[in-house]
Design a protein around this motif. Structure first.
Motif, PDB file in Angstrom:
ATOM      1  N   PRO A 138       0.859  -1.142  -0.172  1.00 46.80           N
ATOM      2  CA  PRO A 138       0.059   0.063   0.070  1.00 46.80           C
ATOM      3  C   PRO A 138       0.763   1.366  -0.079  1.00 46.80           C
ATOM      4  CG  PRO A 138      -0.888  -1.352   1.953  1.00 46.80           C
ATOM      5  CD  PRO A 138       0.982  -2.070   1.311  1.00 46.80           C
ATOM      6  N   THR A 139       0.127   2.306  -0.986  1.00 48.94           N
ATOM      7  CA  THR A 139       0.872   3.629  -1.191  1.00 48.94           C
ATOM      8  C   THR A 139       2.574   3.622  -1.701  1.00 48.94           C
ATOM      9  OG1 THR A 139       2.239   3.804   1.044  1.00 48.94           O
ATOM     10  CG2 THR A 139       0.237   4.516   1.088  1.00 48.94           C
ATOM     11  N   ILE A 140       2.676   2.267  -2.143  1.00 43.95           N
ATOM     12  CA  ILE A 140       4.525   2.441  -2.293  1.00 43.95           C
ATOM     13  C   ILE A 140       4.533   1.720  -4.071  1.00 43.95           C
ATOM     14  CG2 ILE A 140       6.398   1.416  -2.066  1.00 43.95           C
ATOM     15  CD1 ILE A 140       6.350   1.727   0.526  1.00 43.95           C
ATOM     16  N   GLY A 141       3.456   0.009  -3.890  1.00 40.11           N
ATOM     17  CA  GLY A 141       3.600  -0.117  -5.477  1.00 40.11           C
ATOM     18  C   GLY A 141       3.429  -1.739  -5.392  1.00 40.11           C
ATOM     19  N   ALA A 142       3.051  -2.114  -6.425  1.00 41.81           N
ATOM     20  CA  ALA A 142       3.425  -3.304  -6.755  1.00 41.81           C
ATOM     21  C   ALA A 142       5.292  -3.762  -7.552  1.00 41.81           C
ATOM     22  CB  ALA A 142       2.608  -3.605  -7.657  1.00 41.81           C
TER      23      ALA A 142
ATOM     24  N   ARG B 254      12.464   7.279  -2.310  1.00 37.72           N
ATOM     25  CA  ARG B 254      12.155   8.094  -3.260  1.00 37.72           C
ATOM     26  C   ARG B 254      10.908   8.936  -3.423  1.00 37.72           C
ATOM     27  NH1 ARG B 254      13.533   5.096  -8.222  1.00 37.72           N
ATOM     28  NH2 ARG B 254      11.354   4.736  -8.333  1.00 37.72           N
ATOM     29  N   ASP B 255      10.158   7.820  -3.439  1.00 35.14           N
ATOM     30  CA  ASP B 255       8.162   8.315  -4.698  1.00 35.14           C
ATOM     31  C   ASP B 255       7.516   8.600  -3.098  1.00 35.14           C
ATOM     32  OD1 ASP B 255       9.357   7.635  -6.261  1.00 35.14           O
ATOM     33  OD2 ASP B 255       8.363   5.784  -6.665  1.00 35.14           O
ATOM     34  N   GLN B 256       7.629   7.887  -2.045  1.00 38.57           N
ATOM     35  CA  GLN B 256       6.906   8.073  -0.546  1.00 38.57           C
ATOM     36  C   GLN B 256       7.120   8.456   0.677  1.00 38.57           C
ATOM     37  OE1 GLN B 256       3.114   8.081  -1.868  1.00 38.57           O
ATOM     38  NE2 GLN B 256       2.542   8.636   0.543  1.00 38.57           N
ATOM     39  N   TYR B 257       8.700   8.065   1.043  1.00 33.58           N
ATOM     40  CA  TYR B 257       8.666   8.565   2.412  1.00 33.58           C
ATOM     41  C   TYR B 257      10.458   8.741   2.123  1.00 33.58           C
ATOM     42  CZ  TYR B 257       4.724   5.131   3.677  1.00 33.58           C
ATOM     43  OH  TYR B 257       3.751   4.953   3.648  1.00 33.58           O
TER      44      TYR B 257
END
Length: 373
Positions: A112-116, A137-140
């Motif tokens: 969740p919130t990061i990707g597959a 890089r993208d979320q945290y």
């Protein structure tokens, strides 16, 4: 006033009855849940009382706390992730957050919130680097993130050939080939028929030539006898998801007799040397140096034999002593026979025993050619 008292009494009785009914209802619900859980709990493996291992696969939250017996610390660089593995992403710094996730049957991890992420057939260390890099890089950004393996999966491998029970066996990623053979009931030797023992085959299992074919089509040959003789785990690797393990029947043998601990026939494997044969025979017997070694080999006609001396006898005055190490690289062929002889007079202690009407009865050390009666 009477009316108020009456109404209060009825209200108290009603509440008491309602509370009692609620407790009974909760108890019934818990009992139904327990019964449903026991009915839907998945059990894989042979039934109790049969050969093999009965494994219960946990459900839901219980899966996250599954513990599997390990023979060593798990190496993230070599552990291959697959469907059913449960991992956990831990985010800590300004805030703490845990994100558990499971690898789905298609080999993907949905976080969740990061990707597959496609994680199947990749090492734990490899996917750890990718997921943590993507999350930071993208979320945290600016926080610490760790990724751990929460629990290991179960999967099926197939065993065929000279085993007690052929077919599918449920294992986990740190099941070794020897464990798999044990879960299959061991090697096929004797079967029960109408209360009497009947030999299942004329040849025993080829325990030095176990063929493991992997999902990608590659294969390797496992020598379990050498593992038990040396304890080297390279001869007893882990089985992987999708493996097919075939135990053939023994077809070729070699023989060894003389100054070794376990004489007799041994299974032959292409490339064997005299040293391999000595290792399979539990090593040289005693400390006396070798005095003679011979190799008996069949000629091309399969009837006559030739005797190949591997070392010649030495006189005690020469001071030369042989050991098995001197025969280390000599190659063997099927049906070869090795004869190892040691010096019979090595470290002898000449002595005599005296009894009768003397002060000190017993055994005495003598010097041959010097000590008189």
């Amino acid at each position: 006033n009477r009316l108020v008292v009456t109404l209060l009494s009825l209200l108290i009785l009603t509440c008491g009855a309602f509370a009692q009914d609620l407790e009974e209802l909760l108890a019934e619900n818990e009992a139904e849940e327990d019964e449903l859980r026991s009915e839907t709990e998945e059990v894989i493996g042979p039934e109790e009382g049969s050969e093999g291992l009965r494994i219960r696969v946990p459900k839901g939250d219980e899966l996250e706390t599954l513990r599997i017996s390990q023979d060593r610390r798990l190496d993230p660089e070599t552990y291959i992730v697959g469907p059913g593995d449960v991992l956990e992403l831990y985010i800590w710094g300004e805030f703490d957050q845990t994100v558990p996730f499971e690898v789905n049957p298609e080999g993907h991890a949905l976080i969740p919130t990061i990707g597959a992420f496609a994680v199947a057939n990749r090492s734990l260390a490899d996917i750890r680097r990718e997921i943590i890099t993507t999350a930071q890089r993208d979320q945290y950004p600016g926080v610490e993130i760790t990724l751990t393996l929460k629990s290991m999966r179960f999967y099926t491998v197939y065993v065929t050939g000279a085993v007690a029970t052929e077919g599918a066996v449920v294992v986990h990623p740190i099941t070794r080939v020897s464990d798999l053979i044990e879960l299959s009931g061991g090697y096929a030797r004797v079967k029960q028929s109408a209360g009497t023992q009947v030999f299942a085959q004329s040849q025993p299992a080829a325990t030095r030539s176990i063929r493991v074919t992997h999902e990608d089509g590659t294969s390797e040959e496992i020598d379990l006898v050498m593992f038990f003789a040396t304890g080297d785990l390279k001869h007893n690797p882990y089985v992987r998801m999708g493996d097919r393990v075939h135990v053939p029947y023994r077809s070729e043998v070699v023989y060894i007799y003389g100054a070794i601990n376990e004489e007799g026939s041994k299974e032959y494997r292409k490339g064997d040397t005299v040293n391999d044969l000595v290792l399979l025979s539990a090593g040289q017997n005693g400390t006396a140096p070798l005095d003679r070694a011979e190799l008996w080999r069949f000629a091309n006609d399969g009837v006559s034999t030739q005797v190949i001396p591997l070392m010649e006898p030495q006189t005690p005055e020469s001071g030369t002593h042989y050991s098995v190490d001197d025969l280390y690289d000599i190659p063997l062929e099927p049906d070869d026979m090795i004869l190892l002889r040691t010096r019979a007079d090595w470290n002898m202690s000449p002595n005599v025993s005296i009894h009768g009407e003397i002060r000190y009865r017993g055994r005495y050390r003598i010097y041959r050619g010097e000590t008189r009666l």
